[in-house]
Design a protein around this motif. Structure first.
Motif, PDB file in Angstrom:
ATOM      1  N   ALA A 153       0.836  -1.022   0.299  1.00  9.82           N
ATOM      2  CA  ALA A 153      -0.194  -0.259   0.039  1.00  9.82           C
ATOM      3  C   ALA A 153       0.905   1.285   0.192  1.00  9.82           C
ATOM      4  O   ALA A 153       0.680   2.220  -0.661  1.00  9.82           O
ATOM      5  N   LEU A 154       1.843   1.194   0.663  1.00  7.74           N
ATOM      6  CA  LEU A 154       2.663   2.285   0.744  1.00  7.74           C
ATOM      7  C   LEU A 154       3.504   2.768  -0.466  1.00  7.74           C
ATOM      8  O   LEU A 154       3.765   3.938  -0.943  1.00  7.74           O
ATOM      9  N   GLU A 169       1.671   6.874  -6.592  1.00  8.06           N
ATOM     10  CA  GLU A 169       0.628   7.938  -7.199  1.00  8.06           C
ATOM     11  C   GLU A 169       0.769   9.373  -6.763  1.00  8.06           C
ATOM     12  O   GLU A 169       0.482  10.100  -7.488  1.00  8.06           O
ATOM     13  N   ILE A 170       1.769   9.634  -5.484  1.00  6.77           N
ATOM     14  CA  ILE A 170       2.209  10.917  -5.164  1.00  6.77           C
ATOM     15  C   ILE A 170       3.105  11.462  -6.328  1.00  6.77           C
ATOM     16  O   ILE A 170       2.993  12.429  -7.054  1.00  6.77           O
ATOM     17  N   ASN A 220       2.149  14.513  -9.228  1.00  4.30           N
ATOM     18  CA  ASN A 220       2.811  15.591  -9.096  1.00  4.30           C
ATOM     19  C   ASN A 220       3.804  15.698 -10.080  1.00  4.30           C
ATOM     20  O   ASN A 220       4.813  16.637 -10.042  1.00  4.30           O
ATOM     21  N   HIS A 221       4.039  14.815 -10.970  1.00  6.07           N
ATOM     22  CA  HIS A 221       4.916  14.816 -12.271  1.00  6.07           C
ATOM     23  C   HIS A 221       6.328  15.008 -11.680  1.00  6.07           C
ATOM     24  O   HIS A 221       7.105  15.589 -12.080  1.00  6.07           O
ATOM     25  N   GLY A 222       6.610  14.019 -10.785  1.00  9.77           N
ATOM     26  CA  GLY A 222       8.001  14.228 -10.072  1.00  9.77           C
ATOM     27  C   GLY A 222       7.651  14.307  -8.670  1.00  9.77           C
ATOM     28  O   GLY A 222       6.777  14.561  -8.254  1.00  9.77           O
ATOM     29  N   ILE A 258      11.843   5.565  -5.342  1.00 15.28           N
ATOM     30  CA  ILE A 258      11.303   5.639  -6.712  1.00 15.28           C
ATOM     31  C   ILE A 258      12.171   6.786  -7.432  1.00 15.28           C
ATOM     32  O   ILE A 258      12.745   6.592  -8.714  1.00 15.28           O
ATOM     33  N   GLU A 259      12.446   7.941  -6.840  1.00 15.49           N
ATOM     34  CA  GLU A 259      12.776   9.081  -7.596  1.00 15.49           C
ATOM     35  C   GLU A 259      14.273   9.344  -7.296  1.00 15.49           C
ATOM     36  O   GLU A 259      15.102  10.130  -8.234  1.00 15.49           O
ATOM     37  N   GLY A 260      14.940   8.731  -6.527  1.00 13.01           N
ATOM     38  CA  GLY A 260      16.421   8.631  -6.075  1.00 13.01           C
ATOM     39  C   GLY A 260      16.829  10.001  -5.570  1.00 13.01           C
ATOM     40  O   GLY A 260      18.244  10.376  -5.443  1.00 13.01           O
TER      41      GLY A 260
END
Length: 131
Positions: A19-20, A26-27, A31-33, A57-59
């Protein structure tokens, strides 16, 4: 002595992890990043876990903060005679940022309302999103 019984297990450890991960994706997608995002937890450790998922996810780590809403509660007079007030720790100015507000219980919305009032005393975010 009071005996406690387990009523129901809503999510096991793997369910919470999945879920997390889903919420983190989704966040980032919505928010496109992560530019201009700030993660703020209402004294809940789940905000740190969500931040770690987004970082994976984003590093990059998101700025994170902790919000104490004790003095913003509308039922303050019904709490203890001397309520315990903790510190609010928000590491940057939230003005013009997208604040992701994390709470572990969303029920009547009273806590979220109090948190939004507290955030507005700290700055003027572009938006406040609930997680």
């Amino acid at each position: 002595m009071t005996e406690f019984r387990e009523k129901a297990v809503l999510m096991d450890e793997d369910g919470i992890r999945r879920a997390l991960m889903r919420i983190a994706h989704e966040i980032v997608e919505k928010n496109h990043g992560t530019e201009h995002l700030v993660l703020v937890g209402i004294r809940v450790p789940i905000a740190a876990r969500l931040g770690a998922e987004i970082a994976q996810i984003e590093g990059r780590e998101l700025p994170r903060g902790v919000l104490d809403i004790t003095l913003y509660r509308d039922d303050l007079n019904e709490l203890a005679y001397q309520p315990i007030v903790h510190t609010t720790e928000i590491p940057l100015d939230i003005t013009d940022k997208t604040v992701i507000l994390v709470d572990d219980v969303l029920y009547t919305g009273r806590t979220v309302r109090a948190a939004m009032n507290a955030l507005l005393d700290l700055g003027r975010p572009r938006t406040i999103q609930l997680a």
